[in-house]
Design a protein around this motif. Structure first.
Motif, PDB file in Angstrom:
ATOM      1  N   GLN A  96     -40.023  -0.605   3.160  1.00 22.48           N
ATOM      2  CA  GLN A  96     -38.483   0.042   3.743  1.00 22.48           C
ATOM      3  C   GLN A  96     -38.974   1.064   3.888  1.00 22.48           C
ATOM      4  O   GLN A  96     -38.587   1.486   4.716  1.00 22.48           O
ATOM      5  N   MET A  97     -40.145   1.416   3.538  1.00 22.07           N
ATOM      6  CA  MET A  97     -40.333   2.790   4.241  1.00 22.07           C
ATOM      7  C   MET A  97     -40.499   3.042   5.780  1.00 22.07           C
ATOM      8  O   MET A  97     -40.337   3.412   6.728  1.00 22.07           O
ATOM      9  N   ILE A 104     -34.171   7.694   2.174  1.00 20.81           N
ATOM     10  CA  ILE A 104     -34.788   8.343   2.919  1.00 20.81           C
ATOM     11  C   ILE A 104     -34.633   9.000   3.965  1.00 20.81           C
ATOM     12  O   ILE A 104     -35.009   8.598   5.010  1.00 20.81           O
ATOM     13  N   PRO A 105     -34.206  10.529   4.570  1.00 20.61           N
ATOM     14  CA  PRO A 105     -33.858  10.662   5.774  1.00 20.61           C
ATOM     15  C   PRO A 105     -35.100  11.443   6.189  1.00 20.61           C
ATOM     16  O   PRO A 105     -36.430  11.676   6.263  1.00 20.61           O
ATOM     17  N   GLY A 106     -35.010  10.902   8.091  1.00 22.45           N
ATOM     18  CA  GLY A 106     -36.215  10.488   8.420  1.00 22.45           C
ATOM     19  C   GLY A 106     -36.665  11.976   9.074  1.00 22.45           C
ATOM     20  O   GLY A 106     -36.328  12.957   8.966  1.00 22.45           O
ATOM     21  N   LEU A 107     -37.019  11.809  10.827  1.00 16.61           N
ATOM     22  CA  LEU A 107     -37.627  12.869  11.209  1.00 16.61           C
ATOM     23  C   LEU A 107     -36.337  14.405  11.564  1.00 16.61           C
ATOM     24  O   LEU A 107     -36.816  15.841  12.055  1.00 16.61           O
ATOM     25  N   ASP A 161     -32.980   4.862   9.348  1.00 11.31           N
ATOM     26  CA  ASP A 161     -33.386   6.834  10.038  1.00 11.31           C
ATOM     27  C   ASP A 161     -35.228   6.802   9.930  1.00 11.31           C
ATOM     28  O   ASP A 161     -35.639   6.855   9.427  1.00 11.31           O
ATOM     29  N   TYR A 162     -35.303   7.518  10.938  1.00 15.11           N
ATOM     30  CA  TYR A 162     -36.807   6.606  11.978  1.00 15.11           C
ATOM     31  C   TYR A 162     -38.092   8.019  11.583  1.00 15.11           C
ATOM     32  O   TYR A 162     -37.514   9.148  11.331  1.00 15.11           O
ATOM     33  N   GLY A 163     -38.869   7.842  11.269  1.00 16.64           N
ATOM     34  CA  GLY A 163     -39.690   8.364  10.576  1.00 16.64           C
ATOM     35  C   GLY A 163     -39.905   9.849   9.301  1.00 16.64           C
ATOM     36  O   GLY A 163     -38.785   9.235   7.910  1.00 16.64           O
TER      37      GLY A 163
END
Length: 350
Positions: A96-97, A104-107, A161-163
């Protein structure tokens, strides 16, 4: 294939901008390098910061670890399986990560840091992933990320949600499971079997302009940034791309199974309920150009493979200041250069 028109487009790009003094690119198929060219102040030996073009090699390392029969590690298990501590993110999986679907919120963090309001205490706890300072230790940073929940977190598998922190947790989980540093894993599964010359991970985000192009100037090797901390030269990245085109081999060593290579290309980001975005693991899926997968970085580097044609490529940029339009090179490469490369390939009857 005759890539002279592609070369001319690169020269025109450099001639048309004052932001970049050099650019270079290399093309490969399953057998090796089929074309490479340098422009401006670049040479074949130029070493650059990759930013997010680090993601595909990071995923390759994780997939190779999963295939290692001497280590117990699966990207499909919750990270709590391997970490000796619990936390609000311990139930998420590495899969998932590295597909940006962990919830989990990204960048957002990196973009908002330095705003007048400043980061919240939860945000602040997550900034260790961007620090090359010796006070930050890789595994302890990972524990901080797992145990401090960020605002706007979502359930696992619900949104793209990227990164961000999810990538760092994935790398720390692998290191703990294998009882090795991240760069030891990179060298074990990619560097040594592929004969890589300079490829390694550091953490240059606090001061990317301090990187001089030498391996010795790379900051943060004791707390490497998994999603965006690698450096490379053209030869190294070309070898990594070949793995995706020749069934997983570096020379006579199979570093990844064909199943792992294919799994990286399966869309996971485009099937979630919120912010659906076609994305595999490390690869953006270019729906407007079927069969093309890309891995662009914030400093302007890009890699790609075309699974239908069996070719791939990598473009290097080495301007890291805020004044440079870092979005221009990836846009040029993806929108103009790749179609021109494909046309040259097709025209040669391949």
């Amino acid at each position: 294939p005759d890539f002279s028109d592609v070369d001319a487009s690169f020269q025109a790009f450099i001639d048309g901008t004052s932001d970049f003094e050099g650019i270079s690119y290399v093309l490969v198929d399953a057998e090796g390098v089929i074309h490479q060219k340098t422009f401006g102040d670049h040479t074949e030996d130029t070493v650059v910061l990759l930013a997010s073009t680090s993601k595909v090699p990071a995923v390759m390392t994780l997939m190779a670890l999963q295939e290692d029969t001497e280590v117990t590690f699966s990207i499909g298990e919750p990270v709590s399986t391997y970490l000796p501590y619990d936390g609000p993110y311990a139930d998420r999986t590495v899969e998932q990560m590295i597909s940006n679907t962990s919830g989990i919120p990204g960048l957002r963090l990196l973009a908002e840091y330095g705003s007048p309001a400043g980061p919240s205490i939860e945000d602040f706890n997550h900034l260790c992933q961007y620090s090359g300072q010796p006070i930050f230790e890789f595994e302890s940073c990972g524990q901080t990320l797992v145990q401090n929940e960020l605002p706007t977190s979502r359930p696992a598998g619900s949104a793209y949600d990227y990164g961000g922190s999810q990538w760092q947790i994935a790398g720390v989980t692998a290191s703990v499971a294998a009882n090795a540093t991240w760069n030891q894993l990179v060298d074990r599964y990619l560097g040594t079997p592929c004969g890589l010359e300079v490829f390694t991970f550091g953490n240059p985000w606090e001061s990317p302009t301090s990187f001089t192009g030498s391996v010795e100037s790379l900051a943060g090797t004791t707390n490497p940034n998994i999603e965006g901390g690698a450096i490379t030269n053209m030869a190294d990245y070309a070898k990594l791309l070949q793995v995706h085109l020749n069934g997983g081999f570096c020379e006579d060593t199979q570093v990844l199974s064909e199943a792992s290579i294919a799994s990286m290309q399966v869309d996971r980001g485009g099937v979630v309920a919120t912010n659906a975005t076609p994305y595999g693991m490390g690869w953006w899926i270019q729906t407007s150009n079927p069969g093309v997968l890309t891995d662009p970085g914030a400093f302007g580097a890009v890699s790609f493979i075309d699974v239908n044609r069996g070719i791939g490529g990598y473009m290097a940029i080495d301007e890291y200041g805020d004044q440079a339009d870092s979005g221009a090179p990836p846009a040029f490469f993806i929108d103009q250069a790749i179609p021109a490369i494909q046309s040259a390939w097709d025209a040669a009857g391949n």
